[in-house]
Write a protein that holds these residues in place. Structure first.
Motif, mmCIF file in Angstrom:
data_model
loop_
_atom_site.group_PDB
_atom_site.id
_atom_site.type_symbol
_atom_site.label_atom_id
_atom_site.label_comp_id
_atom_site.label_asym_id
_atom_site.label_seq_id
_atom_site.Cartn_x
_atom_site.Cartn_y
_atom_site.Cartn_z
ATOM 1 N N PRO A 43 0.830 -1.212 0.000
ATOM 2 C CA PRO A 43 0.000 0.000 0.000
ATOM 3 C C PRO A 43 0.862 1.258 0.000
ATOM 4 O O PRO A 43 1.921 1.278 0.606
ATOM 5 N N TYR A 44 0.407 2.278 -0.711
ATOM 6 C CA TYR A 44 1.259 3.441 -0.956
ATOM 7 C C TYR A 44 0.669 4.741 -0.423
ATOM 8 O O TYR A 44 1.066 5.834 -0.832
ATOM 9 N N HIS A 45 -0.279 4.657 0.516
ATOM 10 C CA HIS A 45 -0.935 5.874 0.985
ATOM 11 C C HIS A 45 0.017 6.810 1.703
ATOM 12 O O HIS A 45 -0.222 8.017 1.774
ATOM 13 N N ASP A 46 1.130 6.265 2.246
ATOM 14 C CA ASP A 46 2.034 7.136 2.998
ATOM 15 C C ASP A 46 3.341 7.401 2.266
ATOM 16 O O ASP A 46 4.293 7.903 2.851
ATOM 17 N N VAL A 47 3.413 7.056 0.964
ATOM 18 C CA VAL A 47 4.656 7.228 0.220
ATOM 19 C C VAL A 47 5.068 8.698 0.161
ATOM 20 O O VAL A 47 6.244 9.035 0.335
ATOM 21 N N VAL A 48 4.107 9.577 -0.091
ATOM 22 C CA VAL A 48 4.423 10.998 -0.229
ATOM 23 C C VAL A 48 5.065 11.518 1.053
ATOM 24 O O VAL A 48 6.110 12.188 1.021
ATOM 25 N N GLU A 49 4.456 11.200 2.194
ATOM 26 C CA GLU A 49 4.991 11.674 3.470
ATOM 27 C C GLU A 49 6.358 11.055 3.763
ATOM 28 O O GLU A 49 7.266 11.728 4.243
ATOM 29 N N ARG A 50 6.508 9.778 3.447
ATOM 30 C CA ARG A 50 7.777 9.117 3.726
ATOM 31 C C ARG A 50 8.895 9.698 2.867
ATOM 32 O O ARG A 50 9.996 9.954 3.366
ATOM 33 N N PHE A 51 8.609 9.905 1.584
ATOM 34 C CA PHE A 51 9.639 10.464 0.705
ATOM 35 C C PHE A 51 10.006 11.884 1.136
ATOM 36 O O PHE A 51 11.177 12.268 1.127
ATOM 37 N N MET A 119 1.822 7.559 -9.313
ATOM 38 C CA MET A 119 2.893 8.474 -9.704
ATOM 39 C C MET A 119 2.455 9.920 -9.568
ATOM 40 O O MET A 119 3.241 10.791 -9.189
ATOM 41 N N ALA A 120 1.180 10.194 -9.864
ATOM 42 C CA ALA A 120 0.675 11.560 -9.709
ATOM 43 C C ALA A 120 0.679 11.966 -8.247
ATOM 44 O O ALA A 120 1.049 13.102 -7.903
ATOM 45 N N ALA A 121 0.281 11.061 -7.350
ATOM 46 C CA ALA A 121 0.268 11.371 -5.920
ATOM 47 C C ALA A 121 1.671 11.644 -5.407
ATOM 48 O O ALA A 121 1.887 12.546 -4.586
ATOM 49 N N MET A 122 2.647 10.874 -5.897
ATOM 50 C CA MET A 122 4.037 11.076 -5.494
ATOM 51 C C MET A 122 4.695 12.219 -6.246
ATOM 52 O O MET A 122 5.721 12.744 -5.807
ATOM 53 N N ALA A 123 4.121 12.562 -7.427
ATOM 54 C CA ALA A 123 4.751 13.502 -8.359
ATOM 55 C C ALA A 123 6.144 13.017 -8.725
ATOM 56 O O ALA A 123 7.097 13.793 -8.818
ATOM 57 N N HIS A 192 5.978 -2.711 -18.564
ATOM 58 C CA HIS A 192 4.882 -2.464 -19.503
ATOM 59 C C HIS A 192 3.764 -1.635 -18.882
ATOM 60 O O HIS A 192 3.229 -0.717 -19.514
ATOM 61 N N HIS A 193 3.391 -1.944 -17.655
ATOM 62 C CA HIS A 193 2.288 -1.206 -17.033
ATOM 63 C C HIS A 193 2.701 0.216 -16.674
ATOM 64 O O HIS A 193 1.892 1.148 -16.762
ATOM 65 N N ARG A 194 3.955 0.403 -16.275
ATOM 66 C CA ARG A 194 4.419 1.777 -16.013
ATOM 67 C C ARG A 194 4.483 2.579 -17.309
ATOM 68 O O ARG A 194 4.165 3.773 -17.330
ATOM 69 N N TYR A 195 4.887 1.933 -18.396
ATOM 70 C CA TYR A 195 4.894 2.602 -19.697
ATOM 71 C C TYR A 195 3.482 3.049 -20.071
ATOM 72 O O TYR A 195 3.261 4.199 -20.500
ATOM 73 N N ALA A 196 2.501 2.154 -19.898
ATOM 74 C CA ALA A 196 1.111 2.523 -20.177
ATOM 75 C C ALA A 196 0.643 3.616 -19.215
ATOM 76 O O ALA A 196 -0.136 4.500 -19.596
ATOM 77 N N ALA A 197 1.120 3.569 -17.971
ATOM 78 C CA ALA A 197 0.737 4.592 -16.988
ATOM 79 C C ALA A 197 1.265 5.966 -17.384
ATOM 80 O O ALA A 197 0.598 6.987 -17.129
ATOM 81 N N GLY A 360 15.684 3.447 -6.771
ATOM 82 C CA GLY A 360 16.181 4.582 -6.010
ATOM 83 C C GLY A 360 17.472 5.186 -6.511
ATOM 84 O O GLY A 360 17.898 6.227 -6.024
ATOM 85 N N VAL A 361 18.115 4.534 -7.514
ATOM 86 C CA VAL A 361 19.368 5.094 -8.034
ATOM 87 C C VAL A 361 19.083 6.379 -8.802
ATOM 88 O O VAL A 361 19.760 7.393 -8.611
ATOM 89 N N LEU A 362 18.095 6.348 -9.682
ATOM 90 C CA LEU A 362 17.712 7.524 -10.456
ATOM 91 C C LEU A 362 16.185 7.635 -10.453
ATOM 92 O O LEU A 362 15.491 6.714 -10.884
ATOM 93 N N ILE A 363 15.697 8.764 -9.946
ATOM 94 C CA ILE A 363 14.271 9.050 -9.808
ATOM 95 C C ILE A 363 14.000 10.366 -10.528
ATOM 96 O O ILE A 363 14.852 11.263 -10.525
ATOM 97 N N ARG A 364 12.838 10.487 -11.133
ATOM 98 C CA ARG A 364 12.504 11.721 -11.860
ATOM 99 C C ARG A 364 11.314 12.409 -11.207
ATOM 100 O O ARG A 364 10.262 11.793 -10.991
ATOM 101 N N SER A 365 11.464 13.680 -10.911
ATOM 102 C CA SER A 365 10.378 14.466 -10.358
ATOM 103 C C SER A 365 9.419 14.898 -11.460
ATOM 104 O O SER A 365 9.841 15.189 -12.584
ATOM 105 N N LEU A 366 8.141 14.914 -11.143
ATOM 106 C CA LEU A 366 7.133 15.435 -12.071
ATOM 107 C C LEU A 366 6.755 16.873 -11.762
ATOM 108 O O LEU A 366 5.769 17.392 -12.276
ATOM 109 N N ARG A 367 7.537 17.508 -10.933
ATOM 110 C CA ARG A 367 7.276 18.923 -10.596
ATOM 111 C C ARG A 367 7.886 19.869 -11.608
ATOM 112 O O ARG A 367 7.678 21.080 -11.518
#
Length: 374
Positions: A43-51, A119-123, A192-197, A360-367
């Motif tokens: 579950p990813y409800h707290d990912v934003v706060e944790r990051f 991904m939108a919630a995490m940006a 594949h699913h992330r590409y479609a996302a 976690g080596v390379l992450i891209r921000s959507l901001r």
């Protein structure tokens, strides 16, 4: 492949473009840790706060300037290198001969939508999808020169993967790389699913535009540091030997496994063993013959189909629950490329490309937008 809730992802059109971006990177002590991997999983409800907490405590660094990145990682003695950048998604096509990126499996739209919302919630694009291609010799030579310099980052992560990362910011090198990638045909090896996302994000989350015009991708040269392409075996729950036709004579386990070939599958319930010939018809692979010609014509269908990445896992599966294990040959990359260039998709879980890099080596921000000068 569009039936039964499975759809074909949109085809990104050529020329393939990997744009520079400002990378985020977890602290080396967090990369490869189980807690870090779980942070980006359900579950990813707290990912934003944790990051955000990791950022506040200095466990996430962000590059000041955008770059393409050459990422090399070694896992269990296998070294893989690839270019990491923001894959341009603004041009699509329905014609396979015009595609820059080929999926080789269908996707479940609901799962892709869920990943887009995450991904939108995490940006964030938390990890690159893996693309593989056959790079021109000129690109291989340029990247060899880039590797002569000291890596910008060099470390062993918590899982034991060894990483080296070079940031590529030279305008001349970026222009040269862009030109060398224009005619690339890349196959999705993983994600594949992330590409479609990524495509779903563009249409459902306009508040994140223009960053959603691209998605994070790693492009691996299959002729330089190839990803290992393994088989994924099938578990036909509820079936017995009598449910299959055209089986060969009984064999011992070693003899049966030795007979495994592109046109010969191996069937076992954990006690008895036999082969199942699937003679090649045209250019169709054994996994296509199984799912399109053999299984649909059985008098009794399996109650469900499971998957196993090793023979031992397949044998354990039929020991736990009655069924037949179908041992599959590992496909060749050239065969997968041949299939997708002709506009076909393989059945679900037909391939296993390994090893994958730690998250976690390379992450891209959507901001921010993916341009070279953000």
């Amino acid at each position: 492949m569009d039936s039964g809730g499975v759809a074909t992802p949109a085809l990104a059109a050529r020329p393939l473009r990997l744009e520079p971006f400002r990378a985020l990177m977890l602290a080396p002590g967090r990369i490869g840790a189980h807690a870090s991997a779980r942070a980006f999983a359900r579950p990813y409800h707290d990912v934003v706060e944790r990051f955000a907490a990791w950022q506040r405590s200095g466990q996430v660094r962000e590059d000041d300037d955008a770059a393409l990145y050459l990422h090399e990682y070694t896992a269990s003695g296998v070294t893989v290198r690839g270019l990491v950048g923001a894959l341009d998604l603004t041009r699509t096509t329905s014609q396979p001969h015009e595609a820059a990126v080929y999926p080789h499996e269908g996707v479940h739209p609901a799962r892709a939508a869920e990943l887009a919302d995450r991904m939108a919630a995490m940006a964030l694009n938390p990890a690159p999808i893996l693309l593989t291609h056959r790079a021109p010799a000129t690109l291989r030579a340029l990247l060899r020169e880039i590797r002569r310099a000291t890596a910008d980052h060099q470390f062993t992560d918590r899982s034991g993967q060894y990483h080296r990362v070079w940031a590529i910011r030279s305008p001349d090198e970026l222009v040269a790389i862009a030109g060398m990638l224009e005619d690339t045909h890349a196959v999705i090896a993983d994600g594949h699913h992330r590409y479609a996302a990524y495509g779903h994000l563009r249409t459902t989350h306009p508040e994140l535009a223009p960053a959603t015009d691209a998605g994070l991708a790693m492009l691996v040269d299959q002729d330089d540091t190839p990803l290992y392409l393994g088989a994924i075996h099938r578990i036909l729950h509820g079936l017995r030997f009598g449910d299959l036709e055209d089986l060969g004579p009984p064999l011992g386990p070693d003899e049966a496994v030795a007979a495994l070939a592109p046109d010969v599958l191996v069937i076992t319930d954990g006690h008895s063993w036999a082969t199942l010939p699937v003679p090649r018809v045209g250019d169709r692979l054994g996994v296509e013959r199984l799912h399109e010609d053999v299984l649909p014509h059985l008098a009794r269908s399996p109650s469900s189909i499971g998957y196993a990445h090793s023979v031992d896992d397949a044998l354990r599966a039929v020991a736990r629950r009655r069924g037949l294990a179908v041992l599959m040959p590992a496909p060749e990359f050239g065969d997968v490329l041949h299939v997708v260039e002709r506009g076909r998709l393989l059945p679900e879980k037909a391939t296993s490309f390994q090893p994958k890099p730690s998250v976690g080596v390379l992450i891209r921000s959507l901001r921010a937008a993916p341009g070279a000068h953000d």
